[in-house]
Motif scaffolding. Structure first.
Motif, PDB file in Angstrom:
ATOM      1  N   GLU A  87       0.860  -1.161  -0.006  1.00 60.65           N
ATOM      2  CA  GLU A  87      -0.031   0.070  -0.203  1.00 60.65           C
ATOM      3  C   GLU A  87       0.971   1.224   0.025  1.00 60.65           C
ATOM      4  O   GLU A  87       0.456   2.270  -0.728  1.00 60.65           O
ATOM      5  CB  GLU A  87      -0.800   0.080   1.013  1.00 60.65           C
ATOM      6  CG  GLU A  87      -2.023  -1.156   1.124  1.00 60.65           C
ATOM      7  CD  GLU A  87      -2.964  -1.146   2.274  1.00 60.65           C
ATOM      8  OE1 GLU A  87      -2.494  -0.746   3.351  1.00 60.65           O
ATOM      9  OE2 GLU A  87      -4.010  -2.004   2.196  1.00 60.65           O
ATOM     10  N   ARG A  88       1.775   1.202   0.858  1.00 59.93           N
ATOM     11  CA  ARG A  88       2.954   2.464   0.911  1.00 59.93           C
ATOM     12  C   ARG A  88       3.592   2.669  -0.533  1.00 59.93           C
ATOM     13  O   ARG A  88       3.877   3.760  -0.837  1.00 59.93           O
ATOM     14  CB  ARG A  88       3.892   2.422   1.890  1.00 59.93           C
ATOM     15  CG  ARG A  88       3.023   2.477   3.267  1.00 59.93           C
ATOM     16  CD  ARG A  88       4.019   2.610   4.569  1.00 59.93           C
ATOM     17  NE  ARG A  88       4.885   3.624   4.365  1.00 59.93           N
ATOM     18  CZ  ARG A  88       6.043   3.969   4.872  1.00 59.93           C
ATOM     19  NH1 ARG A  88       6.501   2.951   5.679  1.00 59.93           N
ATOM     20  NH2 ARG A  88       6.727   5.014   4.713  1.00 59.93           N
ATOM     21  N   ALA A  89       3.745   1.577  -1.321  1.00 61.91           N
ATOM     22  CA  ALA A  89       4.562   1.734  -2.212  1.00 61.91           C
ATOM     23  C   ALA A  89       3.804   2.546  -3.324  1.00 61.91           C
ATOM     24  O   ALA A  89       4.629   3.194  -4.203  1.00 61.91           O
ATOM     25  CB  ALA A  89       4.762   0.437  -2.991  1.00 61.91           C
ATOM     26  N   LEU A  90       2.492   2.706  -3.336  1.00 58.32           N
ATOM     27  CA  LEU A  90       1.782   3.568  -4.378  1.00 58.32           C
ATOM     28  C   LEU A  90       2.051   4.784  -4.211  1.00 58.32           C
ATOM     29  O   LEU A  90       1.368   5.826  -4.991  1.00 58.32           O
ATOM     30  CB  LEU A  90       0.188   3.214  -4.042  1.00 58.32           C
ATOM     31  CG  LEU A  90      -0.428   1.809  -4.628  1.00 58.32           C
ATOM     32  CD1 LEU A  90      -1.804   1.483  -4.260  1.00 58.32           C
ATOM     33  CD2 LEU A  90      -0.112   1.727  -6.034  1.00 58.32           C
ATOM     34  N   ASP A  91       2.593   5.379  -3.069  1.00 58.22           N
ATOM     35  CA  ASP A  91       2.761   6.661  -2.653  1.00 58.22           C
ATOM     36  C   ASP A  91       4.179   7.109  -3.427  1.00 58.22           C
ATOM     37  O   ASP A  91       4.300   8.108  -3.584  1.00 58.22           O
ATOM     38  CB  ASP A  91       2.754   6.975  -1.049  1.00 58.22           C
ATOM     39  CG  ASP A  91       1.746   6.676  -0.408  1.00 58.22           C
ATOM     40  OD1 ASP A  91       0.617   6.932  -1.115  1.00 58.22           O
ATOM     41  OD2 ASP A  91       1.814   6.442   0.671  1.00 58.22           O
ATOM     42  N   VAL A  92       4.888   6.083  -3.762  1.00 59.03           N
ATOM     43  CA  VAL A  92       6.125   6.530  -4.557  1.00 59.03           C
ATOM     44  C   VAL A  92       5.674   7.074  -5.909  1.00 59.03           C
ATOM     45  O   VAL A  92       5.187   6.452  -6.717  1.00 59.03           O
ATOM     46  CB  VAL A  92       7.049   5.455  -4.813  1.00 59.03           C
ATOM     47  CG1 VAL A  92       8.270   5.758  -5.505  1.00 59.03           C
ATOM     48  CG2 VAL A  92       7.381   4.784  -3.333  1.00 59.03           C
ATOM     49  N   GLU A  93       6.224   8.115  -6.256  1.00 60.68           N
ATOM     50  CA  GLU A  93       5.748   9.002  -7.563  1.00 60.68           C
ATOM     51  C   GLU A  93       6.362   7.989  -8.766  1.00 60.68           C
ATOM     52  O   GLU A  93       7.492   7.658  -8.590  1.00 60.68           O
ATOM     53  CB  GLU A  93       6.624  10.461  -7.621  1.00 60.68           C
ATOM     54  CG  GLU A  93       6.189  10.971  -9.149  1.00 60.68           C
ATOM     55  CD  GLU A  93       6.992  12.350  -9.255  1.00 60.68           C
ATOM     56  OE1 GLU A  93       6.960  12.968 -10.249  1.00 60.68           O
ATOM     57  OE2 GLU A  93       7.393  13.087  -7.848  1.00 60.68           O
ATOM     58  N   GLY A  94       5.563   7.876  -9.622  1.00 56.92           N
ATOM     59  CA  GLY A  94       5.938   6.804 -10.917  1.00 56.92           C
ATOM     60  C   GLY A  94       5.289   5.377 -10.588  1.00 56.92           C
ATOM     61  O   GLY A  94       5.199   4.906 -11.662  1.00 56.92           O
ATOM     62  N   VAL A  95       4.996   5.025  -9.405  1.00 54.54           N
ATOM     63  CA  VAL A  95       4.542   3.572  -9.206  1.00 54.54           C
ATOM     64  C   VAL A  95       2.720   3.747  -9.600  1.00 54.54           C
ATOM     65  O   VAL A  95       2.255   4.528  -9.308  1.00 54.54           O
ATOM     66  CB  VAL A  95       4.539   3.310  -7.868  1.00 54.54           C
ATOM     67  CG1 VAL A  95       3.689   2.047  -7.459  1.00 54.54           C
ATOM     68  CG2 VAL A  95       6.124   3.118  -7.412  1.00 54.54           C
ATOM     69  N   LEU A  96       2.553   2.831 -10.713  1.00 57.12           N
ATOM     70  CA  LEU A  96       1.389   2.683 -11.246  1.00 57.12           C
ATOM     71  C   LEU A  96       0.610   1.508 -10.488  1.00 57.12           C
ATOM     72  O   LEU A  96      -0.659   1.814 -10.128  1.00 57.12           O
ATOM     73  CB  LEU A  96       1.325   2.356 -12.749  1.00 57.12           C
ATOM     74  CG  LEU A  96       2.131   3.147 -13.456  1.00 57.12           C
ATOM     75  CD1 LEU A  96       2.262   2.790 -14.884  1.00 57.12           C
ATOM     76  CD2 LEU A  96       1.610   4.712 -13.421  1.00 57.12           C
TER      77      LEU A  96
END
Length: 165
Positions: A87-96
């Motif tokens: 869920e936190r990975a979705l906050d990384v800019e560029g992660v779709l």
């Protein structure tokens, strides 16, 4: 989670919307199945409220938007932390998108876009700082999708070509 009982109309609605939600109206589906458009709209509302239809998605050509690098990043996350990290990975800019995998060491697959290798390096560093171990990165050339054809119970080839006709 218990499966929801779906009839042929429900399955066809899911099929038609998976094929092309943007250009398929309730009237198109109603005509193909011999029901009223209001019946289809009510069924769509029910499918949404039951969480079967979770939204509609736009197919984006990221390369035409200046994001030349479309990649899948294979990661390992500790099992107790996997869902939270995903869920936190979705906050990384560029992660779709992020997929949690139930088996194997590479238990999280992350799809991301970047303008250049610096973007991908930044994404990798941010994912690493969250707690992911990056195992491998692969550049994606193309991605193809298809609606689940078993849901197309209409039966005629013409309807399969374009549900919006």
């Amino acid at each position: 989670m218990a499966a929801v009982d779906l009839d042929d109309l429900d399955r066809y609605i899911v099929y038609a919307l998976q094929r092309d939600a943007r250009h398929t109206s309730s009237s198109d589906i109603a005509e193909a199945k011999g029901v009223s458009a209001s019946t289809v709209r009510n069924r769509i509302s029910k499918l949404e409220s039951e969480g079967i239809i979770r939204g509609t998605h736009v197919d984006v050509d990221y390369e035409k938007m200046g994001f030349q690098l479309y990649t899948i990043i294979f990661c390992t996350a500790p099992i107790p932390e996997r869902e939270r990290l995903a869920e936190r990975a979705l906050d990384v800019e560029g992660v779709l998108s992020v997929r949690e995998i139930m088996t194997g060491d590479e238990n999280v697959h992350i799809t991301a876009v970047g303008r250049d290798s610096d973007d991908l390096s930044r994404i990798g560093r941010e994912l690493n700082s969250l707690g992911f171990e990056i195992v491998e990165e692969e550049i994606i050339r193309n991605e193809y999708t298809n609606p689940y054809s078993a849901f197309d119970s209409c039966g005629s080839e013409g309807d399969r070509d374009d549900p919006g006709e």
